[in-house]
Write an enzyme that holds these catalytic residues in place. Structure first.
Site, short mmCIF file in Angstrom:
data_model
loop_
_atom_site.label_atom_id
_atom_site.label_comp_id
_atom_site.label_asym_id
_atom_site.label_seq_id
_atom_site.Cartn_x
_atom_site.Cartn_y
_atom_site.Cartn_z
CB ALA A 239 25.10 -80.57 94.67
CG HIS A 240 29.15 -77.76 93.49
ND1 HIS A 240 29.65 -77.19 92.26
CD2 HIS A 240 28.04 -77.19 93.41
CE1 HIS A 240 28.96 -76.19 91.72
NE2 HIS A 240 27.99 -76.32 92.19
CG ASN A 241 31.48 -75.33 96.93
OD1 ASN A 241 31.32 -75.51 95.74
ND2 ASN A 241 32.22 -74.96 97.65
#
Length: 341
Positions: A239-241
């Site tokens: 997922a993001h980051n």
């Protein structure tokens, strides 16, 4: 392509026991050995096959001492599995690789293409894309604007790399992987959701391998980072980051939620899950189907959902097995107490 056993031994820095002049023209499993074949023995469970294999030669550990006559030539090395992998990599490199740009590819005029690059049929290369020397871009790959791909990198058929993402040198990305799709960011408001724009990117460092249909989301801001030498299996969601440290390896169907930080040399078994906004320090092993819901200190093995240290989970497994027996005992005690009353 044929090689003498002596040539293979020289490449591996190995000792030959048997006929060094034998000819090798293929590789094979030890249990499916054929004349002219080269195999290897690494797992002790397969030792019995070496006394009956029809392979011409076998790579074995220096520590291997036959209990009876072996029908093939032995190539002795420090680590047979690593040596065989090295040999397969050498074979891969000797195969002819394609070069040139297909007339059916669509390459933006502003793109910068290195030397000896292959761009296959129906590839789309966006504005200001940079592709390094000797990289292989197979059919139906899509590279968004401002993407950077390093040298000696392979993007297999159907890979999609969204705008502004960066892929390093000597990477392999398998078919259908998606790099840089929007992270799952939505702000709840009045019973609905407002999309949070994902304006960051994905940064993949050198020597990373990513399996088929794996997805790595772009960050909300900054970068989702996959550090060098990371190995990701098929069907993984990052997922993001998220940040994954050097030389970590995740098996198939692992899921890592947003903003999790995972250290170097970590291993996550198949269908492992990592909650968002937590930190896993270096050298942690997460067993298959485990769920990590809180931050973990380094140098440990965890198991279960929620994941806890292996020794604790083993005790709980034993206790759970005894629950039916314990239930019967408690039920019997309650009945006796009821009769006495």
């Amino acid at each position: 392509m044929e090689f003498k056993i002596a040539q293979i031994a020289a490449l591996l820095g190995a000792e030959v026991v048997g006929d060094a002049d034998g000819t090798i023209n293929t590789v094979c499993k030890i249990e499916e050995g054929i004349p002219g074949g080269l195999t290897f023995l690494a797992n002790p469970k397969y030792t019995h096959y070496i006394y009956e294999t029809k392979a011409t030669a076998a790579i074995v550990n220096k520590s291997f001492q036959p209990e009876k006559e072996v029908p093939c030539t032995l190539i002795k090395v420090d680590d047979s599995y690593v040596a065989f992998a090295k040999l397969l990599d050498f074979y891969n490199q000797t195969k002819r690789t394609k070069t040139g740009v297909s007339p059916h590819a669509c390459v933006a005029a502003s793109a910068k293409i290195g030397q000896n690059v292959y761009i296959g049929e129906f590839v789309s290369v966006g504005e200001n894309v940079v592709i390094g020397d000797n990289s292989q871009i197979f059919p139906h790959v899509c590279l968004g604007d401002d993407v950077k791909v390093g040298s000696n990198t392979v993007l297999n058929s159907g890979v999609k790399v969204y705008a502004e993402c960066v892929i390093g040198n000597n990477c392999i990305i398998h078919a259908g992987a998606v790099i840089g799709a929007d992270g799952f960011g939505f702000a709840p408001k009045d019973g609905d959701f407002i999309k949070v724009p994902q304006i960051g990117n994905v940064r993949i460092e050198d020597n990373v391998e990513i399996g088929a249909n794996t997805c790595i989301d772009r960050s909300t801001m900054g970068s989702t980072i996959i550090h060098k030498n990371v190995k990701l299996d098929n069907l993984i969601q990052i997922a993001h980051n998220v940040e994954i440290g050097e030389a970590s390896a995740f098996a198939a169907q692992t899921g890592v939620a947003g903003s999790a930080k995972i250290g170097s040399h970590c291993i996550i078994g198949g269908q492992g899950a990592v909650a968002g906004h937590i930190t896993i320090e270096d050298n942690v092993m997460v067993a298959a189907q485990s769920g990590v819901t809180h931050s973990l200190k380094g140098n440990q093995i965890v198991l279960g959902s929620p994941a806890i240290p292996l020794s604790e989970e083993k005790r709980l497994i034993i206790y759970r097995k005894k629950l039916p027996e314990l239930y019967k005992r408690v039920d019997a005690i309650e009945k006796k107490l009821s009769e006495n009353e």
